[in-house]
Design an enzyme around this catalytic site. Sequence first.
Site, PDB file in Angstrom:
ATOM      1  N   MET A   1      37.087  46.354  40.461  1.00 37.38           N
ATOM      2  CA  MET A   1      37.308  44.932  40.759  1.00 37.38           C
ATOM      3  C   MET A   1      37.199  44.207  39.425  1.00 37.38           C
ATOM      4  O   MET A   1      36.229  43.478  39.159  1.00 37.38           O
ATOM      5  CB  MET A   1      36.268  44.457  41.776  1.00 37.38           C
ATOM      6  CG  MET A   1      36.538  45.001  43.176  1.00 37.38           C
ATOM      7  SD  MET A   1      35.095  44.971  44.251  1.00 37.38           S
ATOM      8  CE  MET A   1      34.338  46.522  43.776  1.00 37.38           C
TER       9      MET A   1
ATOM     10  N   HIS B   1      31.638  56.230  46.830  1.00 39.34           N
ATOM     11  CA  HIS B   1      32.419  55.054  46.444  1.00 39.34           C
ATOM     12  C   HIS B   1      31.637  54.244  45.411  1.00 39.34           C
ATOM     13  O   HIS B   1      30.484  53.876  45.631  1.00 39.34           O
ATOM     14  CB  HIS B   1      32.701  54.224  47.699  1.00 39.34           C
ATOM     15  CG  HIS B   1      33.600  53.049  47.490  1.00 39.34           C
ATOM     16  ND1 HIS B   1      34.976  53.146  47.442  1.00 39.34           N
ATOM     17  CD2 HIS B   1      33.320  51.735  47.323  1.00 39.34           C
ATOM     18  CE1 HIS B   1      35.500  51.942  47.267  1.00 39.34           C
ATOM     19  NE2 HIS B   1      34.515  51.061  47.177  1.00 39.34           N
TER      20      HIS B   1
ATOM     21  N   MET C   1      41.003  45.846  51.901  1.00 40.21           N
ATOM     22  CA  MET C   1      39.716  45.144  51.859  1.00 40.21           C
ATOM     23  C   MET C   1      39.534  44.370  53.156  1.00 40.21           C
ATOM     24  O   MET C   1      40.375  43.542  53.518  1.00 40.21           O
ATOM     25  CB  MET C   1      39.666  44.164  50.679  1.00 40.21           C
ATOM     26  CG  MET C   1      39.725  44.797  49.296  1.00 40.21           C
ATOM     27  SD  MET C   1      38.467  46.053  48.964  1.00 40.21           S
ATOM     28  CE  MET C   1      36.951  45.125  49.240  1.00 40.21           C
TER      29      MET C   1
ATOM     30  N   MET D   1      32.413  45.833  39.144  1.00 41.12           N
ATOM     31  CA  MET D   1      32.728  44.389  39.199  1.00 41.12           C
ATOM     32  C   MET D   1      32.456  43.748  37.850  1.00 41.12           C
ATOM     33  O   MET D   1      31.469  44.075  37.188  1.00 41.12           O
ATOM     34  CB  MET D   1      31.839  43.710  40.239  1.00 41.12           C
ATOM     35  CG  MET D   1      31.941  44.326  41.625  1.00 41.12           C
ATOM     36  SD  MET D   1      30.971  43.399  42.808  1.00 41.12           S
ATOM     37  CE  MET D   1      31.147  44.436  44.268  1.00 41.12           C
TER      38      MET D   1
ATOM     39  N   SER E   1      29.137  53.368  49.766  1.00 40.43           N
ATOM     40  CA  SER E   1      29.211  52.601  48.518  1.00 40.43           C
ATOM     41  C   SER E   1      27.822  52.509  47.912  1.00 40.43           C
ATOM     42  O   SER E   1      26.891  51.992  48.546  1.00 40.43           O
ATOM     43  CB  SER E   1      29.726  51.192  48.799  1.00 40.43           C
ATOM     44  OG  SER E   1      29.445  50.383  47.664  1.00 40.43           O
TER      45      SER E   1
ATOM     46  N   ASP F   1      31.577  50.939  43.052  1.00 40.57           N
ATOM     47  CA  ASP F   1      32.130  49.584  42.933  1.00 40.57           C
ATOM     48  C   ASP F   1      31.866  48.991  41.552  1.00 40.57           C
ATOM     49  O   ASP F   1      30.721  48.698  41.201  1.00 40.57           O
ATOM     50  CB  ASP F   1      31.510  48.677  43.997  1.00 40.57           C
ATOM     51  CG  ASP F   1      32.084  48.940  45.378  1.00 40.57           C
ATOM     52  OD1 ASP F   1      33.323  48.985  45.508  1.00 40.57           O
ATOM     53  OD2 ASP F   1      31.283  49.107  46.322  1.00 40.57           O
TER      54      ASP F   1
ATOM     55  N   ASP G   1      37.524  49.068  53.237  1.00 42.18           N
ATOM     56  CA  ASP G   1      36.329  48.723  52.470  1.00 42.18           C
ATOM     57  C   ASP G   1      35.816  47.340  52.856  1.00 42.18           C
ATOM     58  O   ASP G   1      36.485  46.335  52.609  1.00 42.18           O
ATOM     59  CB  ASP G   1      36.690  48.763  50.973  1.00 42.18           C
ATOM     60  CG  ASP G   1      35.474  48.648  50.078  1.00 42.18           C
ATOM     61  OD1 ASP G   1      34.349  48.597  50.594  1.00 42.18           O
ATOM     62  OD2 ASP G   1      35.673  48.616  48.845  1.00 42.18           O
TER      63      ASP G   1
ATOM     64  N   HIS H   1      36.303  52.118  42.494  1.00 37.48           N
ATOM     65  CA  HIS H   1      37.001  50.905  42.933  1.00 37.48           C
ATOM     66  C   HIS H   1      36.797  49.841  41.860  1.00 37.48           C
ATOM     67  O   HIS H   1      35.707  49.285  41.719  1.00 37.48           O
ATOM     68  CB  HIS H   1      36.405  50.474  44.286  1.00 37.48           C
ATOM     69  CG  HIS H   1      36.948  49.182  44.822  1.00 37.48           C
ATOM     70  ND1 HIS H   1      36.329  48.485  45.829  1.00 37.48           N
ATOM     71  CD2 HIS H   1      38.064  48.465  44.500  1.00 37.48           C
ATOM     72  CE1 HIS H   1      37.032  47.396  46.111  1.00 37.48           C
ATOM     73  NE2 HIS H   1      38.072  47.356  45.314  1.00 37.48           N
TER      74      HIS H   1
END
Length: 227
Positions: A70, A35, A139, A39, A10, A37, A175, A68
Amino acid sequence: MDRSIKIAPSILAADFANFGAEIQAIEAQGCDWVHVDVMDGHFVPNITFGPETCKAIRPHIKTVMDVHLMIAPTDLYLKAFADAGADYISIHAEAGPHLHRSLQYIRDLGCKAGVALNPSTPASAIEYVLDLIDMVVVMTVNPGFGGQKFIHSQIEKVVQIRKMIGDRNINIEIDGGITPQTGPLMAAAGANILVAGSAVFKGGSVENPAPYGENIRAIRDASEAAR
Ligand code: DX5
Ligand code: ZN
């Protein structure tokens, strides 16, 4: 399908001022996927970056761009992440009321579709979308931050999900809090993609990338051995 263990570092744990070089370093050191992330400060209590950053880093990724999300809502932004070049887009089952529709939309955009489940969400949340997904993301921390402690109760959830997917072509990605100690627990339970942020980037840098390779190998070797 190929269920060998894949390591997906990540970039949340990378140097944010140097994503391009960090990605080149982890790929040269043997990672399988990258990966990413995203957010939004709303679905999770932290903010990272959006589709423009994804687009900027895309040319540096030679392996697989695993995004990913979020964020909530999701649908408004899915096209932007697809246009940015995501290979996989995973959305949270908790992020909105129309998971089925959102997953169809991700596939319509030409991407592989993933569903991420928070630690409190049961495996049954994916029961009626199994034919629409290419990946389940379990998760093992509450999403929002790197460097948190692995939540052991999720091992049982992975065992259940592995049974549910049977011989479908669906990856099980884990993850959060993955290390050479916790990776094997998840590999034994049926996971095949292991995300790791702090455990991959610790001790290394763009100038000194060898520790990235050692960290990736340590997680992979321990996890393969546990199967
Ligand atoms: C958590 C993120 C993870 C995180 C993992 O919200 O989705 O991908 O970066 O970091 P570590 O491996 O440090 O737990
Ligand atoms: Zn993640």
